[in-house]
Design a protein around this motif. Sequence first.
Motif, PDB file in Angstrom:
ATOM      1  N   PHE A 195      23.647  18.791  16.807  1.00 31.83           N
ATOM      2  CA  PHE A 195      22.471  19.639  16.988  1.00 31.83           C
ATOM      3  C   PHE A 195      22.689  20.661  18.106  1.00 31.83           C
ATOM      4  N   SER A 196      23.934  20.818  18.539  1.00 33.72           N
ATOM      5  CA  SER A 196      24.275  21.742  19.626  1.00 33.72           C
ATOM      6  C   SER A 196      23.495  21.423  20.895  1.00 33.72           C
ATOM      7  N   LEU A 197      23.348  20.125  21.171  1.00 38.15           N
ATOM      8  CA  LEU A 197      22.636  19.674  22.356  1.00 38.15           C
ATOM      9  C   LEU A 197      23.578  18.986  23.324  1.00 38.15           C
ATOM     10  N   LYS A 198      23.211  19.017  24.591  1.00 34.44           N
ATOM     11  CA  LYS A 198      23.901  18.259  25.619  1.00 34.44           C
ATOM     12  C   LYS A 198      22.868  17.373  26.323  1.00 34.44           C
ATOM     13  N   THR A 199      23.365  16.397  27.053  1.00 40.58           N
ATOM     14  CA  THR A 199      22.477  15.466  27.736  1.00 40.58           C
ATOM     15  C   THR A 199      21.449  16.179  28.598  1.00 40.58           C
ATOM     16  N   ARG A 200      21.858  17.251  29.258  1.00 38.29           N
ATOM     17  CA  ARG A 200      20.944  17.976  30.155  1.00 38.29           C
ATOM     18  C   ARG A 200      19.820  18.690  29.402  1.00 38.29           C
ATOM     19  N   ASP A 201      19.969  18.868  28.086  1.00 35.24           N
ATOM     20  CA  ASP A 201      18.950  19.559  27.296  1.00 35.24           C
ATOM     21  C   ASP A 201      17.777  18.655  26.895  1.00 35.24           C
ATOM     22  N   PRO A 203      14.631  15.797  26.953  1.00 37.90           N
ATOM     23  CA  PRO A 203      14.413  15.316  25.578  1.00 37.90           C
ATOM     24  C   PRO A 203      14.169  16.457  24.590  1.00 37.90           C
ATOM     25  N   ARG A 204      14.550  16.243  23.336  1.00 30.06           N
ATOM     26  CA  ARG A 204      14.297  17.175  22.252  1.00 30.06           C
ATOM     27  C   ARG A 204      13.995  16.385  20.980  1.00 30.06           C
ATOM     28  N   VAL A 205      13.428  17.064  20.034  1.00 33.23           N
ATOM     29  CA  VAL A 205      13.108  16.464  18.735  1.00 33.23           C
ATOM     30  C   VAL A 205      13.720  17.311  17.633  1.00 33.23           C
ATOM     31  N   GLY A 206      14.314  16.656  16.658  1.00 33.71           N
ATOM     32  CA  GLY A 206      14.909  17.372  15.537  1.00 33.71           C
ATOM     33  C   GLY A 206      14.618  16.692  14.215  1.00 33.71           C
ATOM     34  N   ILE A 207      14.912  17.393  13.148  1.00 36.57           N
ATOM     35  CA  ILE A 207      14.809  16.829  11.800  1.00 36.57           C
ATOM     36  C   ILE A 207      16.167  16.973  11.129  1.00 36.57           C
ATOM     37  N   TYR A 208      16.616  15.885  10.514  1.00 37.19           N
ATOM     38  CA  TYR A 208      17.826  15.933   9.688  1.00 37.19           C
ATOM     39  C   TYR A 208      17.431  15.552   8.268  1.00 37.19           C
ATOM     40  N   ASP A 209      17.774  16.417   7.314  1.00 38.93           N
ATOM     41  CA  ASP A 209      17.481  16.150   5.914  1.00 38.93           C
ATOM     42  C   ASP A 209      18.771  15.786   5.181  1.00 38.93           C
ATOM     43  N   GLY A 210      18.862  14.519   4.784  1.00 38.09           N
ATOM     44  CA  GLY A 210      20.067  14.039   4.128  1.00 38.09           C
ATOM     45  C   GLY A 210      20.276  14.607   2.744  1.00 38.09           C
ATOM     46  N   HIS A 211      19.217  15.056   2.100  1.00 39.68           N
ATOM     47  CA  HIS A 211      19.352  15.624   0.755  1.00 39.68           C
ATOM     48  C   HIS A 211      20.077  16.967   0.788  1.00 39.68           C
ATOM     49  N   PRO A 219      11.103  23.592  18.829  1.00 38.12           N
ATOM     50  CA  PRO A 219      11.290  24.426  20.023  1.00 38.12           C
ATOM     51  C   PRO A 219      10.996  23.650  21.299  1.00 38.12           C
ATOM     52  N   GLU A 220      11.640  24.052  22.363  1.00 38.11           N
ATOM     53  CA  GLU A 220      11.441  23.390  23.648  1.00 38.11           C
ATOM     54  C   GLU A 220       9.978  23.436  24.044  1.00 38.11           C
ATOM     55  N   GLY A 221       9.566  22.443  24.791  1.00 40.51           N
ATOM     56  CA  GLY A 221       8.178  22.361  25.231  1.00 40.51           C
ATOM     57  C   GLY A 221       7.722  20.919  25.200  1.00 40.51           C
ATOM     58  N   LYS A 244      16.805  29.114   9.919  1.00 41.00           N
ATOM     59  CA  LYS A 244      18.206  28.784  10.160  1.00 41.00           C
ATOM     60  C   LYS A 244      18.342  27.418  10.801  1.00 41.00           C
ATOM     61  N   GLU A 245      19.436  26.773  10.466  1.00 40.55           N
ATOM     62  CA  GLU A 245      19.682  25.424  11.001  1.00 40.55           C
ATOM     63  C   GLU A 245      19.887  25.448  12.508  1.00 40.55           C
ATOM     64  N   ALA A 246      19.606  24.297  13.140  1.00 39.92           N
ATOM     65  CA  ALA A 246      19.944  24.111  14.538  1.00 39.92           C
ATOM     66  C   ALA A 246      21.448  24.179  14.681  1.00 39.92           C
ATOM     67  N   GLY A 247      21.909  24.985  15.627  1.00 38.13           N
ATOM     68  CA  GLY A 247      23.347  25.084  15.838  1.00 38.13           C
ATOM     69  C   GLY A 247      23.984  26.232  15.093  1.00 38.13           C
ATOM     70  N   ALA A 248      23.276  26.823  14.122  1.00 39.36           N
ATOM     71  CA  ALA A 248      23.827  27.954  13.390  1.00 39.36           C
ATOM     72  C   ALA A 248      23.688  29.206  14.246  1.00 39.36           C
ATOM     73  N   GLU A 249      24.799  29.903  14.442  1.00 37.01           N
ATOM     74  CA  GLU A 249      24.823  31.102  15.273  1.00 37.01           C
ATOM     75  C   GLU A 249      24.240  30.830  16.638  1.00 37.01           C
ATOM     76  N   GLY A 250      24.826  29.837  17.294  1.00 31.99           N
ATOM     77  CA  GLY A 250      24.357  29.449  18.630  1.00 31.99           C
ATOM     78  C   GLY A 250      23.353  28.350  18.515  1.00 31.99           C
ATOM     79  N   LYS A 251      22.126  28.581  18.972  1.00 32.69           N
ATOM     80  CA  LYS A 251      21.099  27.536  18.969  1.00 32.69           C
ATOM     81  C   LYS A 251      19.837  28.048  18.285  1.00 32.69           C
ATOM     82  N   THR A 252      19.974  28.481  17.067  1.00 33.20           N
ATOM     83  CA  THR A 252      18.817  28.972  16.344  1.00 33.20           C
ATOM     84  C   THR A 252      17.880  27.809  16.048  1.00 33.20           C
ATOM     85  N   GLU A 253      16.607  28.007  16.305  1.00 34.95           N
ATOM     86  CA  GLU A 253      15.619  26.942  16.097  1.00 34.95           C
ATOM     87  C   GLU A 253      14.463  27.464  15.281  1.00 34.95           C
TER      88      GLU A 253
END
Length: 254
Positions: A195-201, A203-211, A219-221, A244-253
């Motif tokens: 998810f293009s995250l590091k420990t310092r980033d 807490p964050r929340v994301g969604i992964y779609d296996g399909h 977004p941060e907050g 755009k996906e998280a991590g695509a072209e940097g950190k697009t959210e």
Amino acid sequence: MQISLFLSALVFSALAEEKDGTFPRLADTTAVEAFIDSAEVVVIGFIEGEESHGYAELVAAAKRVDTIAYALCSVKEVWADYSITSDTITIFRKADNHQDNLVLSNIKKLETDGLVNFFTTNELRYLTEYSQVSAVGLFNSEVKTHLLLFANRGSKDYTQLQDRLKTVAPEFTGKFLFVLINGALKSNAKSLAYFSLKTRDLPRVGIYDGHSDMKWLLPEGEISTERVQEFCQSFLRGDLKDVKEAGAEGKTEL
């Protein structure tokens, strides 16, 4: 609270007299349903008796995996309500309305270690902490979309965030599995990097779609129940398809 107490009372009032003092005995379908509803994960041995194949192994495995509630049901008329025709050890979980049957006659050599593995890999909860063991159950579930909480164990809001997501998860039963990823563990570094995250980033929340094998970041907050609910709903409405996906072209959210 009153409902929980009522269910607990219903379970134990419907139990037949215990013969071995190890597991409660479920005497009818009402007792079975109440027991299943009494915890996020339960195991029921649909077994004829103490001499049956698998009984001793079930007792031994239960002592090693004490985070799960166990019971026995020897009434075959009740078995039919759960499509069970022979001695079977079944795990029920609320997180994805799942019933997993281990038919004992299909196992040539049943061992306690095998049962322990069956229980631990299938012990999915409303908020399941990710590990090499739980990953098996998570990815074998029919629910392929995961709401991920990335947080560092020991941080000031770690416990509060867990509790917050546990309250949201039941609303999305059958649609999402809620997964906690401890960013403080080196073994989870790849999950963060995905998810293009590091420990310092965190807490964050994301969604992964296996399909679709796609992922998005909230977004941060503040990670409030309302924002998490809306994030999940935005996925279900299809609003994320063109994001755009998280991590695509940097950190697009989102």
